[in-house]
Design a protein around this motif. Structure first.
Motif, PDB file in Angstrom:
ATOM      1  N   MET A 197       0.852  -1.192   0.000  1.00  0.00           N
ATOM      2  CA  MET A 197       0.000   0.000   0.000  1.00  0.00           C
ATOM      3  C   MET A 197       0.888   1.243   0.000  1.00  0.00           C
ATOM      4  O   MET A 197       1.939   1.254   0.645  1.00  0.00           O
ATOM      5  N   TYR A 198       0.443   2.281  -0.693  1.00  0.00           N
ATOM      6  CA  TYR A 198       1.275   3.463  -0.899  1.00  0.00           C
ATOM      7  C   TYR A 198       0.459   4.740  -0.701  1.00  0.00           C
ATOM      8  O   TYR A 198      -0.694   4.832  -1.168  1.00  0.00           O
ATOM      9  N   ARG A 199       1.069   5.730  -0.061  1.00  0.00           N
ATOM     10  CA  ARG A 199       0.529   7.081  -0.099  1.00  0.00           C
ATOM     11  C   ARG A 199       0.788   7.647  -1.494  1.00  0.00           C
ATOM     12  O   ARG A 199       1.877   7.471  -2.049  1.00  0.00           O
ATOM     13  N   THR A 200      -0.183   8.354  -2.040  1.00  0.00           N
ATOM     14  CA  THR A 200      -0.016   8.970  -3.359  1.00  0.00           C
ATOM     15  C   THR A 200       0.101  10.489  -3.209  1.00  0.00           C
ATOM     16  O   THR A 200      -0.012  11.035  -2.109  1.00  0.00           O
ATOM     17  N   ASN A 201       0.311  11.159  -4.343  1.00  0.00           N
ATOM     18  CA  ASN A 201       0.289  12.622  -4.350  1.00  0.00           C
ATOM     19  C   ASN A 201      -1.085  13.156  -4.713  1.00  0.00           C
ATOM     20  O   ASN A 201      -1.235  14.346  -5.013  1.00  0.00           O
ATOM     21  N   VAL A 202      -2.092  12.267  -4.669  1.00  0.00           N
ATOM     22  CA  VAL A 202      -3.471  12.657  -4.968  1.00  0.00           C
ATOM     23  C   VAL A 202      -4.148  13.036  -3.658  1.00  0.00           C
ATOM     24  O   VAL A 202      -4.318  12.187  -2.774  1.00  0.00           O
ATOM     25  N   PRO A 203      -4.540  14.294  -3.483  1.00  0.00           N
ATOM     26  CA  PRO A 203      -5.184  14.684  -2.224  1.00  0.00           C
ATOM     27  C   PRO A 203      -6.641  14.238  -2.189  1.00  0.00           C
ATOM     28  O   PRO A 203      -7.342  14.288  -3.202  1.00  0.00           O
ATOM     29  N   CYS A 204      -7.065  13.778  -1.031  1.00  0.00           N
ATOM     30  CA  CYS A 204      -8.492  13.519  -0.838  1.00  0.00           C
ATOM     31  C   CYS A 204      -9.234  14.850  -0.727  1.00  0.00           C
ATOM     32  O   CYS A 204      -8.650  15.889  -0.410  1.00  0.00           O
ATOM     33  N   GLU A 205     -10.530  14.817  -0.974  1.00  0.00           N
ATOM     34  CA  GLU A 205     -11.345  16.003  -0.739  1.00  0.00           C
ATOM     35  C   GLU A 205     -11.507  16.158   0.769  1.00  0.00           C
ATOM     36  O   GLU A 205     -11.978  15.244   1.450  1.00  0.00           O
ATOM     37  N   ALA A 217       3.165   8.545 -11.871  1.00  0.00           N
ATOM     38  CA  ALA A 217       2.074   9.455 -12.224  1.00  0.00           C
ATOM     39  C   ALA A 217       1.189   9.781 -11.028  1.00  0.00           C
ATOM     40  O   ALA A 217       0.486  10.798 -11.043  1.00  0.00           O
ATOM     41  N   ILE A 218       1.211   8.933  -9.998  1.00  0.00           N
ATOM     42  CA  ILE A 218       0.440   9.215  -8.786  1.00  0.00           C
ATOM     43  C   ILE A 218       1.376   9.408  -7.579  1.00  0.00           C
ATOM     44  O   ILE A 218       0.954   9.307  -6.430  1.00  0.00           O
ATOM     45  N   GLY A 219       2.633   9.674  -7.860  1.00  0.00           N
ATOM     46  CA  GLY A 219       3.573  10.004  -6.801  1.00  0.00           C
ATOM     47  C   GLY A 219       4.200   8.826  -6.096  1.00  0.00           C
ATOM     48  O   GLY A 219       4.825   8.996  -5.052  1.00  0.00           O
ATOM     49  N   VAL A 220       4.057   7.626  -6.649  1.00  0.00           N
ATOM     50  CA  VAL A 220       4.686   6.441  -6.063  1.00  0.00           C
ATOM     51  C   VAL A 220       6.011   6.234  -6.788  1.00  0.00           C
ATOM     52  O   VAL A 220       6.040   5.824  -7.946  1.00  0.00           O
ATOM     53  N   LEU A 221       7.113   6.511  -6.101  1.00  0.00           N
ATOM     54  CA  LEU A 221       8.416   6.550  -6.757  1.00  0.00           C
ATOM     55  C   LEU A 221       9.195   5.256  -6.659  1.00  0.00           C
ATOM     56  O   LEU A 221      10.143   5.042  -7.420  1.00  0.00           O
ATOM     57  N   ASP A 222       8.825   4.370  -5.729  1.00  0.00           N
ATOM     58  CA  ASP A 222       9.569   3.119  -5.567  1.00  0.00           C
ATOM     59  C   ASP A 222       8.611   2.037  -5.092  1.00  0.00           C
ATOM     60  O   ASP A 222       8.215   2.013  -3.927  1.00  0.00           O
ATOM     61  N   LEU A 223       8.262   1.130  -5.986  1.00  0.00           N
ATOM     62  CA  LEU A 223       7.329   0.061  -5.624  1.00  0.00           C
ATOM     63  C   LEU A 223       7.910  -0.865  -4.557  1.00  0.00           C
ATOM     64  O   LEU A 223       7.157  -1.549  -3.862  1.00  0.00           O
ATOM     65  N   ASP A 224       9.223  -0.884  -4.425  1.00  0.00           N
ATOM     66  CA  ASP A 224       9.852  -1.756  -3.436  1.00  0.00           C
ATOM     67  C   ASP A 224       9.826  -1.168  -2.031  1.00  0.00           C
ATOM     68  O   ASP A 224      10.317  -1.802  -1.091  1.00  0.00           O
ATOM     69  N   ARG A 225       9.266   0.031  -1.888  1.00  0.00           N
ATOM     70  CA  ARG A 225       9.212   0.670  -0.572  1.00  0.00           C
ATOM     71  C   ARG A 225       7.781   1.134  -0.268  1.00  0.00           C
ATOM     72  O   ARG A 225       7.492   2.330  -0.245  1.00  0.00           O
ATOM     73  N   PRO A 226       6.861   0.188  -0.052  1.00  0.00           N
ATOM     74  CA  PRO A 226       5.487   0.589   0.272  1.00  0.00           C
ATOM     75  C   PRO A 226       5.423   1.286   1.628  1.00  0.00           C
ATOM     76  O   PRO A 226       6.262   1.053   2.510  1.00  0.00           O
ATOM     77  N   ASP A 227       4.439   2.148   1.784  1.00  0.00           N
ATOM     78  CA  ASP A 227       4.224   2.820   3.066  1.00  0.00           C
ATOM     79  C   ASP A 227       3.594   1.886   4.090  1.00  0.00           C
ATOM     80  O   ASP A 227       3.779   2.062   5.297  1.00  0.00           O
ATOM     81  N   PHE A 228       2.843   0.917   3.597  1.00  0.00           N
ATOM     82  CA  PHE A 228       2.206  -0.092   4.442  1.00  0.00           C
ATOM     83  C   PHE A 228       2.301  -1.428   3.703  1.00  0.00           C
ATOM     84  O   PHE A 228       2.320  -1.473   2.476  1.00  0.00           O
ATOM     85  N   GLY A 229       2.305  -2.525   4.442  1.00  0.00           N
ATOM     86  CA  GLY A 229       2.370  -3.832   3.809  1.00  0.00           C
ATOM     87  C   GLY A 229       3.780  -4.177   3.351  1.00  0.00           C
ATOM     88  O   GLY A 229       4.770  -3.604   3.806  1.00  0.00           O
ATOM     89  N   ASP A 230       3.874  -5.114   2.411  1.00  0.00           N
ATOM     90  CA  ASP A 230       5.156  -5.660   1.962  1.00  0.00           C
ATOM     91  C   ASP A 230       5.362  -5.411   0.469  1.00  0.00           C
ATOM     92  O   ASP A 230       4.395  -5.373  -0.295  1.00  0.00           O
ATOM     93  N   PRO A 231       6.615  -5.266   0.042  1.00  0.00           N
ATOM     94  CA  PRO A 231       6.862  -5.195  -1.404  1.00  0.00           C
ATOM     95  C   PRO A 231       6.549  -6.528  -2.064  1.00  0.00           C
ATOM     96  O   PRO A 231       6.721  -7.592  -1.470  1.00  0.00           O
ATOM     97  N   VAL A 232       6.058  -6.461  -3.283  1.00  0.00           N
ATOM     98  CA  VAL A 232       5.706  -7.652  -4.053  1.00  0.00           C
ATOM     99  C   VAL A 232       6.482  -7.625  -5.362  1.00  0.00           C
ATOM    100  O   VAL A 232       6.568  -6.584  -6.024  1.00  0.00           O
ATOM    101  N   GLU A 233       7.029  -8.751  -5.731  1.00  0.00           N
ATOM    102  CA  GLU A 233       7.824  -8.847  -6.952  1.00  0.00           C
ATOM    103  C   GLU A 233       6.915  -8.895  -8.175  1.00  0.00           C
ATOM    104  O   GLU A 233       5.984  -9.710  -8.249  1.00  0.00           O
ATOM    105  N   LEU A 234       7.186  -8.016  -9.143  1.00  0.00           N
ATOM    106  CA  LEU A 234       6.496  -8.068 -10.422  1.00  0.00           C
ATOM    107  C   LEU A 234       7.176  -9.101 -11.308  1.00  0.00           C
ATOM    108  O   LEU A 234       8.402  -9.211 -11.330  1.00  0.00           O
TER     109      LEU A 234
END
Length: 259
Positions: free
Chosen positions: A140-148, A194-211
């Protein structure tokens, strides 16, 4: 016993007894939900925040102040999840096995829809789930998309990510789109930056998953978004689930499927 074959009551009994694991793949056919419990003065603000951000915060059930069960969750919300996170002043201060001693009389529990609800349908349609294959928590990742925002709550959209083979992307979008009350179709497909997630191997929550070769990252709105808002807004006290460690409800996945 295969955890996919457990009933909600059986799973909750195992968590109450001390089992601490992410719940993806548990209780096949039964709905899972995110927990966030906030002080009663904030309950209408959280409802408004959810109303304004329905993809990320689909409210399935709300309890009364101080209640530790709800219509859809007939266990004990203080003990029957496999992990909790305690917040003070917007800061995560402890990850706990149970929260009986921290559950205040003014806390109002919200159960927010979870994308685990449509994972069985994805598997049935032939869409692989890499986090299950690899025995990991969903990333799970924080994005650069703000909630309302509302007067008291604001924060970023949080997304969960599942890599999907390119030829099955349209299938994954279609299948998950039949579950609009539990996040529905992805909010983004492809380039994470495009949504501010710069490194899939460093999630903010949970575990990285191999593509795997040919996989495309798909991003769904995530029910951890209210916890991100709690942190961003400095809420004085709250209890959430440990991300990926969900509440198993007494309602079926198919109840949230539309045709």
């Amino acid at each position: 016993m295969d955890v996919a074959a457990l009933s909600p009551a059986q799973a909750r009994a195992r968590f109450r007894a001390g089992e601490r694991v992410p719940t993806a793949g548990w209780c096949r056919g039964w709905t899972q939900a995110n927990l966030i419990a906030v002080p009663a003065p904030l309950r209408y603000e959280l409802l408004l925040f959810a109303h304004r951000n329905p993809r990320a915060c689909p409210v399935l059930d709300v309890g009364e102040p101080g209640a530790w069960s709800t219509t859809l969750f007939r266990g004990d919300l203080r003990t029957d999840l496999p992990g909790y996170r305690l917040y003070r002043g917007g800061e995560p201060v402890a990850d706990l096995d149970e929260v009986t001693g921290q559950w205040r009389a003014d806390l109002v529990p919200f159960l927010i829809g979870c994308s685990f609800t449509f994972e069985g349908a994805l598997l049935a349609a032939g869409v692989p789930l890499r986090h299950l294959e690899q025995g990991r928590n969903v990333p799970m990742y924080r994005t650069n998309v703000p909630c309302e925002s509302t007067a008291s709550l604001s924060g970023p959209l949080v997304v969960s990510m599942r890599p999907v083979p390119e030829e099955l992307v349209s299938t994954a979008v279609e299948v998950s789109g039949r579950y609009p009350r539990v996040h529905g179709a992805p909010v983004h497909v492809g380039d994470p930056a495009a949504i501010g997630v710069l490194d899939l191997d460093r999630p903010d929550f949970g575990d990285p998953v191999e593509l795997r070769p040919g996989d495309v990252p798909l991003f769904w709105a995530c029910g951890v978004t209210p916890q991100a808002a709690i942190m961003a807004s400095g809420v004085e006290y709250a209890i959430g689930h440990l991300p990926g460690h969900m509440a198993v409800l007494d309602v079926r996945d198919d109840d949230y499927r539309v045709t």
